[in-house]
Design an enzyme around this catalytic site. Structure first.
Site, mmCIF file in Angstrom:
data_model
loop_
_atom_site.group_PDB
_atom_site.id
_atom_site.type_symbol
_atom_site.label_atom_id
_atom_site.label_comp_id
_atom_site.label_asym_id
_atom_site.label_seq_id
_atom_site.Cartn_x
_atom_site.Cartn_y
_atom_site.Cartn_z
ATOM 1 N N GLN A 1 2.430 10.239 24.081
ATOM 2 C CA GLN A 1 2.292 8.784 24.057
ATOM 3 C C GLN A 1 3.059 8.136 25.193
ATOM 4 O O GLN A 1 4.260 8.314 25.332
ATOM 5 C CB GLN A 1 2.792 8.212 22.727
ATOM 6 N N CYS B 1 1.114 3.667 18.858
ATOM 7 C CA CYS B 1 1.159 4.851 17.991
ATOM 8 C C CYS B 1 0.020 4.878 16.980
ATOM 9 O O CYS B 1 -0.404 5.956 16.561
ATOM 10 C CB CYS B 1 2.510 4.979 17.305
ATOM 11 N N HIS C 1 6.480 3.711 12.921
ATOM 12 C CA HIS C 1 5.782 4.647 13.797
ATOM 13 C C HIS C 1 4.756 5.443 12.987
ATOM 14 O O HIS C 1 4.977 5.725 11.809
ATOM 15 C CB HIS C 1 6.794 5.603 14.440
ATOM 16 N N ASP D 1 2.602 14.025 16.956
ATOM 17 C CA ASP D 1 3.343 12.804 17.249
ATOM 18 C C ASP D 1 3.574 12.759 18.750
ATOM 19 O O ASP D 1 4.289 13.585 19.306
ATOM 20 C CB ASP D 1 4.674 12.810 16.490
#
Length: 250
Positions: free
Chosen positions: A103, A109, A181, A202
């Protein structure tokens, strides 16, 4: 042992402003995904709790589980410790078909979690769509190229901006300091043995995280949520779960 080096990806200079965070709402996620070409029978649904009775209400099959959680100091400390441990000791070899997007865009996110869910699940995306092409290209890209592809994808920015205004609550300002998140859990083939592994995706982490052998995504991911995430802030109510499912009669 496999890790994905995103140090150079973290140096990408994105000419992009912060995005407005997405609300943890299955209707918002469906709005985003179906506009970009996800088949209508593939549906995101809210998961209302982790008790067995509530989990049994989630339509099957569950293909991905998305978690919204509060980012605490304890969580950040553990994230950095986890990264150091992987750098030092590695982890189980990951299947090479797993698609991981680092990211780069602040507050994106929600979109990253959606990309991870659909890119790593047996779902149908409209052939020839921008989203299908992103996934096709990602299969042959390294982590730096995948990170930059998300930065450069104007269709993702447009879809995110539209869906960010579609929630039930007033959208925050793009420049607000948001301490929530999203991450995604999927099943991936075991790289060197039979069966499947529970994988956490993630974009803020150094690589996908292998949580071990799993045959029941919803049950095993829910256990990880309780043991690895809720333990950091057990009194906080800002946790939310959304499952990606197929509903044939939709």
């Amino acid at each position: 042992m496999a890790t994905l080096n995103i140090d150079s990806a973290n140096e990408i200079k994105a000419e992009s402003e912060n995005w407005v965070p997405l609300e943890a709402n299955a209707d918002v996620f469906n709005d985003w995904a179906h506009k970009l070409g996800l088949a209508e029978c593939e549906q995101f649904v809210d998961v209302f709790g982790l008790d067995d009775d509530l989990l049994s209400m989630v339509p099957q099959p569950v293909k991905a589980l998305l978690l919204l959680f509060p980012v605490s100091k304890n969580y950040e400390n553990e994230r950095h410790a986890q990264a150091a441990d992987i750098a030092r000791n590695g982890q189980a070899e990951l299947d090479n078909t797993l698609v991981f997007f680092p990211q780069k865009v602040p507050n994106a996110c929600g979109t990253m979690a959606l990309l991870h869910a659909m890119a790593n699940s047996p779902v149908t995306v409209a052939p020839g769509s921008d989203l299908a092409r992103l996934f096709e290209n990602a299969a042959n890209q390294n982590s730096e190229e995948r990170a930059q592809a998300v930065v450069d994808a104007s269709f993702l920015r447009t879809a995110h901006a539209s869906s960010a205004q579609a929630g039930q609550t007033e959208a925050p300002n793009a420049n607000d300091d948001v301490d929530l998140h999203f991450v995604t859990f999927v099943l991936a083939p075991a790289a060197v043995s039979e069966g499947t592994r529970l994988i956490e995706l993630d974009g803020r982490k150094v690589s996908p995280i292998d949580h071990g052998s799993s045959q029941d995504l919803l049950k095993d991911a829910s256990a990880v949520v309780k043991e690895k995430f809720m333990k950091h802030d057990p009194g906080n109510i800002n946790f939310a779960l959304i499952a990606l499912t197929t509903q044939e009669d939709y």
